[in-house]
Design a protein around this motif. Structure first.
Motif, PDB file in Angstrom:
ATOM      1  N   TYR A  74       0.826  -1.296  -0.057  1.00  0.00           N
ATOM      2  CA  TYR A  74      -0.132   0.115   0.115  1.00  0.00           C
ATOM      3  C   TYR A  74       1.014   1.379  -0.200  1.00  0.00           C
ATOM      4  N   ARG A  75       1.825   1.124   0.973  1.00  0.00           N
ATOM      5  CA  ARG A  75       2.696   2.519   0.970  1.00  0.00           C
ATOM      6  C   ARG A  75       3.502   2.680  -0.370  1.00  0.00           C
ATOM      7  N   LEU A  76       3.956   1.617  -0.981  1.00  0.00           N
ATOM      8  CA  LEU A  76       4.564   1.714  -2.250  1.00  0.00           C
ATOM      9  C   LEU A  76       3.766   1.861  -3.394  1.00  0.00           C
ATOM     10  N   LEU A  77       2.610   1.526  -3.405  1.00  0.00           N
ATOM     11  CA  LEU A  77       1.775   1.679  -4.690  1.00  0.00           C
ATOM     12  C   LEU A  77       0.667   2.653  -4.723  1.00  0.00           C
ATOM     13  N   LYS A  78       0.570   3.344  -3.353  1.00  0.00           N
ATOM     14  CA  LYS A  78      -0.646   4.375  -3.455  1.00  0.00           C
ATOM     15  C   LYS A  78       0.110   5.870  -3.955  1.00  0.00           C
ATOM     16  N   PRO A  79       1.363   5.807  -3.552  1.00  0.00           N
ATOM     17  CA  PRO A  79       2.023   7.387  -4.388  1.00  0.00           C
ATOM     18  C   PRO A  79       2.373   6.942  -5.941  1.00  0.00           C
ATOM     19  N   ALA A  80       2.675   5.915  -6.195  1.00  0.00           N
ATOM     20  CA  ALA A  80       2.894   5.260  -7.615  1.00  0.00           C
ATOM     21  C   ALA A  80       1.818   5.458  -8.392  1.00  0.00           C
ATOM     22  N   PHE A  81       0.466   5.101  -7.931  1.00  0.00           N
ATOM     23  CA  PHE A  81      -0.684   5.297  -8.813  1.00  0.00           C
ATOM     24  C   PHE A  81      -1.619   6.040  -8.268  1.00  0.00           C
ATOM     25  N   PRO A  82      -1.577   7.302  -8.117  1.00  0.00           N
ATOM     26  CA  PRO A  82      -2.538   8.270  -7.639  1.00  0.00           C
ATOM     27  C   PRO A  82      -3.908   8.388  -8.498  1.00  0.00           C
ATOM     28  N   GLN A 132      -1.485  -0.292 -17.813  1.00  0.00           N
ATOM     29  CA  GLN A 132      -2.196  -0.302 -19.047  1.00  0.00           C
ATOM     30  C   GLN A 132      -3.836  -0.576 -18.495  1.00  0.00           C
ATOM     31  N   THR A 133      -3.675  -1.289 -17.587  1.00  0.00           N
ATOM     32  CA  THR A 133      -5.026  -1.764 -17.000  1.00  0.00           C
ATOM     33  C   THR A 133      -5.632  -0.265 -16.575  1.00  0.00           C
ATOM     34  N   LEU A 134      -5.101   0.572 -15.877  1.00  0.00           N
ATOM     35  CA  LEU A 134      -5.679   1.551 -15.143  1.00  0.00           C
ATOM     36  C   LEU A 134      -5.810   2.519 -16.477  1.00  0.00           C
ATOM     37  N   GLN A 135      -5.038   2.708 -17.410  1.00  0.00           N
ATOM     38  CA  GLN A 135      -5.078   3.528 -18.592  1.00  0.00           C
ATOM     39  C   GLN A 135      -6.457   3.092 -19.249  1.00  0.00           C
ATOM     40  N   HIS A 136      -6.843   1.808 -19.309  1.00  0.00           N
ATOM     41  CA  HIS A 136      -7.956   1.649 -20.135  1.00  0.00           C
ATOM     42  C   HIS A 136      -9.283   1.812 -19.157  1.00  0.00           C
ATOM     43  N   ILE A 137      -9.026   1.579 -17.922  1.00  0.00           N
ATOM     44  CA  ILE A 137     -10.190   1.807 -16.970  1.00  0.00           C
ATOM     45  C   ILE A 137     -10.592   3.192 -17.136  1.00  0.00           C
ATOM     46  N   HIS A 138      -9.674   4.282 -16.927  1.00  0.00           N
ATOM     47  CA  HIS A 138      -9.881   5.597 -16.907  1.00  0.00           C
ATOM     48  C   HIS A 138     -10.401   6.150 -18.396  1.00  0.00           C
ATOM     49  N   GLN A 139      -9.850   5.544 -19.314  1.00  0.00           N
ATOM     50  CA  GLN A 139     -10.483   5.745 -20.838  1.00  0.00           C
ATOM     51  C   GLN A 139     -11.860   5.343 -20.993  1.00  0.00           C
ATOM     52  N   TRP A 140     -12.311   4.373 -20.203  1.00  0.00           N
ATOM     53  CA  TRP A 140     -13.593   4.027 -20.690  1.00  0.00           C
ATOM     54  C   TRP A 140     -14.606   4.537 -19.542  1.00  0.00           C
ATOM     55  N   ASN A 141     -14.019   5.405 -18.583  1.00  0.00           N
ATOM     56  CA  ASN A 141     -14.892   6.211 -17.731  1.00  0.00           C
ATOM     57  C   ASN A 141     -15.212   5.525 -16.565  1.00  0.00           C
ATOM     58  N   TYR A 142     -14.373   4.407 -16.286  1.00  0.00           N
ATOM     59  CA  TYR A 142     -14.495   3.934 -14.712  1.00  0.00           C
ATOM     60  C   TYR A 142     -13.794   4.445 -13.758  1.00  0.00           C
ATOM     61  N   ARG A 143     -13.824   4.266 -12.695  1.00  0.00           N
ATOM     62  CA  ARG A 143     -13.035   4.797 -11.403  1.00  0.00           C
ATOM     63  C   ARG A 143     -12.066   3.487 -10.702  1.00  0.00           C
ATOM     64  N   PRO A 144     -10.949   3.466 -10.995  1.00  0.00           N
ATOM     65  CA  PRO A 144     -10.167   2.318 -10.000  1.00  0.00           C
ATOM     66  C   PRO A 144     -10.223   2.232  -8.501  1.00  0.00           C
ATOM     67  N   VAL A 145     -10.620   1.246  -7.793  1.00  0.00           N
ATOM     68  CA  VAL A 145     -10.750   1.408  -6.471  1.00  0.00           C
ATOM     69  C   VAL A 145      -9.909   0.415  -5.890  1.00  0.00           C
ATOM     70  N   MET A 146      -8.902   0.694  -4.956  1.00  0.00           N
ATOM     71  CA  MET A 146      -8.036  -0.295  -4.254  1.00  0.00           C
ATOM     72  C   MET A 146      -8.300  -0.258  -2.796  1.00  0.00           C
ATOM     73  N   TRP A 147      -7.354  -0.122  -1.939  1.00  0.00           N
ATOM     74  CA  TRP A 147      -7.538  -0.437  -0.373  1.00  0.00           C
ATOM     75  C   TRP A 147      -6.313   0.082   0.235  1.00  0.00           C
ATOM     76  N   SER A 148      -6.613   0.100   1.519  1.00  0.00           N
ATOM     77  CA  SER A 148      -5.390   0.449   2.319  1.00  0.00           C
ATOM     78  C   SER A 148      -5.283  -0.438   3.519  1.00  0.00           C
ATOM     79  N   VAL A 149      -6.368  -1.498   3.720  1.00  0.00           N
ATOM     80  CA  VAL A 149      -6.327  -2.375   4.824  1.00  0.00           C
ATOM     81  C   VAL A 149      -6.808  -3.905   4.466  1.00  0.00           C
ATOM     82  N   VAL A 150      -5.836  -4.693   4.221  1.00  0.00           N
ATOM     83  CA  VAL A 150      -6.217  -5.904   3.532  1.00  0.00           C
ATOM     84  C   VAL A 150      -5.639  -7.144   4.353  1.00  0.00           C
TER      85      VAL A 150
END
Length: 233
Positions: A11-19, A138-156
Protein backbone atom coordinates in the motif's frame (compact mmCIF):
# COMPACT_ATOMS: atom_id res chain seq x y z
CA UNK A 1 1.67 -19.14 2.42
CA UNK A 2 0.12 -15.97 3.81
CA UNK A 3 1.16 -12.53 2.59
CA UNK A 4 -0.73 -10.38 5.11
CA UNK A 5 2.44 -8.65 6.43
CA UNK A 6 3.27 -7.49 2.90
CA UNK A 7 0.03 -5.61 2.19
CA UNK A 8 0.81 -2.54 4.33
CA UNK A 9 4.14 -2.26 2.53
CA UNK A 10 2.52 -2.68 -0.88
CA UNK A 11 0.00 0.00 0.00
CA UNK A 12 2.74 2.46 0.95
CA UNK A 13 4.58 1.74 -2.30
CA UNK A 14 1.65 1.64 -4.70
CA UNK A 15 -0.47 4.53 -3.46
CA UNK A 16 1.98 7.31 -4.47
CA UNK A 17 2.92 5.42 -7.65
CA UNK A 18 -0.70 5.20 -8.86
CA UNK A 19 -2.56 8.30 -7.62
CA UNK A 20 -5.34 7.73 -10.16
CA UNK A 21 -6.73 4.96 -7.96
CA UNK A 22 -8.84 5.52 -4.88
CA UNK A 23 -6.79 4.11 -2.01
CA UNK A 24 -8.23 5.91 1.04
CA UNK A 25 -10.65 8.53 2.17
CA UNK A 26 -9.72 11.78 3.88
CA UNK A 27 -7.32 11.53 6.82
CA UNK A 28 -8.97 14.60 8.36
CA UNK A 29 -12.09 12.81 9.57
CA UNK A 30 -12.66 9.56 11.49
CA UNK A 31 -14.49 7.93 8.62
CA UNK A 32 -13.73 4.50 7.18
CA UNK A 33 -15.20 2.30 4.46
CA UNK A 34 -15.99 -1.39 4.79
CA UNK A 35 -15.94 -3.07 1.39
CA UNK A 36 -16.76 -6.63 0.36
CA UNK A 37 -15.63 -8.46 -2.77
CA UNK A 38 -16.70 -11.52 -4.78
CA UNK A 39 -20.42 -11.70 -3.97
CA UNK A 40 -23.25 -12.03 -3.91
CA UNK A 41 -23.23 -15.45 -2.28
CA UNK A 42 -26.54 -17.14 -1.41
CA UNK A 43 -25.43 -18.04 2.13
CA UNK A 44 -22.71 -15.61 3.20
CA UNK A 45 -24.12 -12.36 1.84
CA UNK A 46 -27.51 -12.60 3.64
CA UNK A 47 -25.68 -13.40 6.89
CA UNK A 48 -23.51 -10.33 6.42
CA UNK A 49 -26.45 -8.08 5.54
CA UNK A 50 -28.12 -8.97 8.85
CA UNK A 51 -25.04 -7.79 10.77
CA UNK A 52 -24.80 -4.56 8.78
CA UNK A 53 -28.51 -3.95 9.36
CA UNK A 54 -28.16 -4.52 13.09
CA UNK A 55 -25.43 -1.89 13.40
CA UNK A 56 -27.00 0.35 10.73
CA UNK A 57 -23.78 0.32 8.72
CA UNK A 58 -23.61 1.23 5.05
CA UNK A 59 -20.92 -0.68 3.18
CA UNK A 60 -19.72 -1.11 -0.40
CA UNK A 61 -19.99 -4.35 -2.38
CA UNK A 62 -17.88 -5.13 -5.45
CA UNK A 63 -19.97 -7.76 -7.20
CA UNK A 64 -19.05 -10.37 -9.79
CA UNK A 65 -21.28 -10.36 -12.85
CA UNK A 66 -21.67 -14.12 -12.97
CA UNK A 67 -22.80 -14.20 -9.32
CA UNK A 68 -25.25 -11.37 -9.91
CA UNK A 69 -26.80 -13.29 -12.80
CA UNK A 70 -27.16 -16.37 -10.60
CA UNK A 71 -28.64 -14.43 -7.66
CA UNK A 72 -30.23 -11.25 -9.03
CA UNK A 73 -32.69 -10.90 -6.16
CA UNK A 74 -29.83 -10.96 -3.68
CA UNK A 75 -27.91 -8.32 -5.61
CA UNK A 76 -31.07 -6.21 -5.62
CA UNK A 77 -31.39 -6.68 -1.85
CA UNK A 78 -27.85 -5.41 -1.31
CA UNK A 79 -28.72 -2.27 -3.24
CA UNK A 80 -32.11 -1.77 -1.62
CA UNK A 81 -30.54 -1.89 1.84
CA UNK A 82 -28.55 1.20 0.97
CA UNK A 83 -25.15 -0.25 0.19
CA UNK A 84 -22.94 1.07 -2.60
CA UNK A 85 -22.24 -1.29 -5.47
CA UNK A 86 -19.14 -1.50 -7.62
CA UNK A 87 -17.74 -3.77 -10.33
CA UNK A 88 -15.35 -6.69 -9.80
CA UNK A 89 -15.43 -8.07 -13.33
CA UNK A 90 -17.79 -10.61 -14.84
CA UNK A 91 -15.64 -13.57 -13.78
CA UNK A 92 -12.94 -13.42 -11.12
CA UNK A 93 -10.21 -13.11 -13.74
CA UNK A 94 -7.10 -11.02 -13.13
CA UNK A 95 -7.35 -7.97 -15.36
CA UNK A 96 -3.72 -8.01 -16.63
CA UNK A 97 -4.36 -11.45 -18.15
CA UNK A 98 -7.19 -10.09 -20.30
CA UNK A 99 -6.78 -8.35 -23.63
CA UNK A 100 -8.26 -4.83 -23.81
CA UNK A 101 -11.38 -6.08 -25.65
CA UNK A 102 -11.79 -8.90 -23.10
CA UNK A 103 -11.39 -6.50 -20.20
CA UNK A 104 -13.91 -4.07 -21.59
CA UNK A 105 -16.36 -6.88 -22.30
CA UNK A 106 -15.94 -8.17 -18.72
CA UNK A 107 -16.68 -4.74 -17.26
CA UNK A 108 -19.62 -4.08 -19.53
CA UNK A 109 -21.20 -7.49 -18.82
CA UNK A 110 -20.62 -6.91 -15.10
CA UNK A 111 -22.22 -3.48 -15.42
CA UNK A 112 -25.24 -4.72 -17.35
CA UNK A 113 -25.87 -7.61 -14.95
CA UNK A 114 -25.93 -5.31 -11.93
CA UNK A 115 -27.97 -2.63 -13.68
CA UNK A 116 -30.58 -5.19 -14.67
CA UNK A 117 -30.80 -6.88 -11.27
CA UNK A 118 -30.75 -3.71 -9.18
CA UNK A 119 -32.45 -1.35 -11.62
CA UNK A 120 -29.51 1.05 -11.44
CA UNK A 121 -28.54 3.42 -14.22
CA UNK A 122 -25.43 2.12 -15.98
CA UNK A 123 -23.74 5.48 -15.51
CA UNK A 124 -23.88 5.04 -11.73
CA UNK A 125 -21.85 1.82 -11.93
CA UNK A 126 -18.34 3.14 -12.45
CA UNK A 127 -16.26 2.01 -9.48
CA UNK A 128 -14.03 -0.94 -10.35
CA UNK A 129 -11.87 -3.07 -8.06
CA UNK A 130 -9.51 -5.42 -9.93
CA UNK A 131 -9.78 -9.06 -8.81
CA UNK A 132 -6.84 -10.07 -6.63
CA UNK A 133 -5.87 -6.39 -6.55
CA UNK A 134 -3.79 -6.97 -9.68
CA UNK A 135 -3.29 -4.34 -12.34
CA UNK A 136 -0.62 -2.87 -14.58
CA UNK A 137 -0.43 0.75 -15.80
CA UNK A 138 -2.17 -0.23 -19.04
CA UNK A 139 -5.06 -1.66 -17.02
CA UNK A 140 -5.59 1.66 -15.27
CA UNK A 141 -5.22 3.55 -18.53
CA UNK A 142 -8.06 1.55 -20.05
CA UNK A 143 -10.24 1.83 -16.95
CA UNK A 144 -9.91 5.62 -16.97
CA UNK A 145 -10.32 5.81 -20.74
CA UNK A 146 -13.64 3.95 -20.48
CA UNK A 147 -14.82 6.33 -17.74
CA UNK A 148 -14.58 3.88 -14.86
CA UNK A 149 -12.94 4.67 -11.50
CA UNK A 150 -10.37 2.22 -10.09
CA UNK A 151 -10.73 1.47 -6.39
CA UNK A 152 -8.05 -0.23 -4.31
CA UNK A 153 -7.59 -0.51 -0.52
CA UNK A 154 -5.47 0.45 2.45
CA UNK A 155 -6.27 -2.43 4.84
CA UNK A 156 -6.15 -6.02 3.57
CA UNK A 157 -6.41 -8.63 6.36
CA UNK A 158 -6.22 -11.52 3.89
CA UNK A 159 -9.47 -13.02 5.11
CA UNK A 160 -9.84 -15.23 2.03
CA UNK A 161 -7.21 -17.68 3.36
CA UNK A 162 -9.25 -17.99 6.58
CA UNK A 163 -6.48 -17.43 9.14
CA UNK A 164 -9.10 -17.22 11.89
CA UNK A 165 -11.71 -14.59 12.70
CA UNK A 166 -9.78 -13.10 15.61
CA UNK A 167 -6.67 -12.87 13.43
CA UNK A 168 -8.53 -11.01 10.70
CA UNK A 169 -10.09 -8.64 13.23
CA UNK A 170 -6.72 -8.05 14.89
CA UNK A 171 -5.09 -7.22 11.56
CA UNK A 172 -7.76 -4.66 10.77
CA UNK A 173 -7.61 -3.04 14.20
CA UNK A 174 -3.82 -2.79 14.07
CA UNK A 175 -3.89 -0.93 10.75
CA UNK A 176 -7.09 1.11 10.73
CA UNK A 177 -6.91 4.91 10.79
CA UNK A 178 -8.92 7.85 9.48
CA UNK A 179 -9.87 7.22 5.86
CA UNK A 180 -9.08 3.50 5.87
CA UNK A 181 -10.54 1.50 3.03
CA UNK A 182 -10.93 -2.05 4.33
CA UNK A 183 -11.44 -5.04 2.04
CA UNK A 184 -13.17 -8.25 3.14
CA UNK A 185 -14.89 -10.98 1.13
CA UNK A 186 -18.42 -12.39 1.06
CA UNK A 187 -17.80 -14.83 -1.79
CA UNK A 188 -16.82 -18.49 -1.80
CA UNK A 189 -13.31 -17.73 -0.50
CA UNK A 190 -13.46 -16.08 2.91
CA UNK A 191 -17.19 -15.57 2.98
CA UNK A 192 -17.64 -18.43 5.44
CA UNK A 193 -16.37 -16.14 8.21
CA UNK A 194 -17.45 -12.72 6.98
CA UNK A 195 -20.57 -12.29 9.11
CA UNK A 196 -18.79 -13.32 12.31
CA UNK A 197 -15.84 -11.12 11.38
CA UNK A 198 -18.12 -8.12 10.85
CA UNK A 199 -19.99 -8.88 14.08
CA UNK A 200 -16.74 -8.84 16.05
CA UNK A 201 -15.09 -5.99 14.18
CA UNK A 202 -17.80 -3.34 13.84
CA UNK A 203 -18.48 -2.67 17.54
CA UNK A 204 -14.75 -2.31 18.21
CA UNK A 205 -14.42 0.20 15.39
CA UNK A 206 -17.45 2.10 16.70
CA UNK A 207 -15.90 2.18 20.16
CA UNK A 208 -12.85 3.83 18.63
CA UNK A 209 -15.06 6.57 17.27
CA UNK A 210 -15.04 5.65 13.61
CA UNK A 211 -17.97 6.46 11.34
CA UNK A 212 -18.77 4.20 8.39
CA UNK A 213 -19.22 5.51 4.88
CA UNK A 214 -19.23 4.21 1.33
CA UNK A 215 -16.99 4.42 -1.70
CA UNK A 216 -19.14 7.04 -3.42
CA UNK A 217 -18.63 9.36 -0.44
CA UNK A 218 -14.87 8.81 -0.59
CA UNK A 219 -14.99 9.55 -4.33
CA UNK A 220 -17.00 12.70 -3.71
CA UNK A 221 -14.54 13.89 -1.07
CA UNK A 222 -11.69 13.21 -3.46
CA UNK A 223 -13.34 15.20 -6.23
CA UNK A 224 -13.94 18.13 -3.89
CA UNK A 225 -10.33 18.07 -2.71
CA UNK A 226 -9.16 18.22 -6.32
CA UNK A 227 -11.87 20.74 -7.29
CA UNK A 228 -13.04 18.32 -9.92
CA UNK A 229 -16.79 18.09 -10.60
CA UNK A 230 -18.26 14.82 -9.31
CA UNK A 231 -19.82 13.01 -12.30
CA UNK A 232 -21.58 10.34 -10.25
CA UNK A 233 -24.66 12.43 -9.49
Amino acid sequence: MQFAPLYPLLYRLLKPAFPGCLWTGSRDRPRIALTFDDGPHPTYTPQLLKILDFYQISASFFLLGTCVEKYPDLAKEVHQRGHWIGLHGYYHHSFPLLSPPELRDSLQKNQRAIASACQIDLHNLRDVRPPNGLFVPQTLQHIHQWNYRPVMWSVVPEDWVRPGISTVVGRVLSQVKNGSLIVLHDGKCGGQDVAQTAEMLIPQLLERGYQFTTIDEFQRDRSEEKNVPDLSV
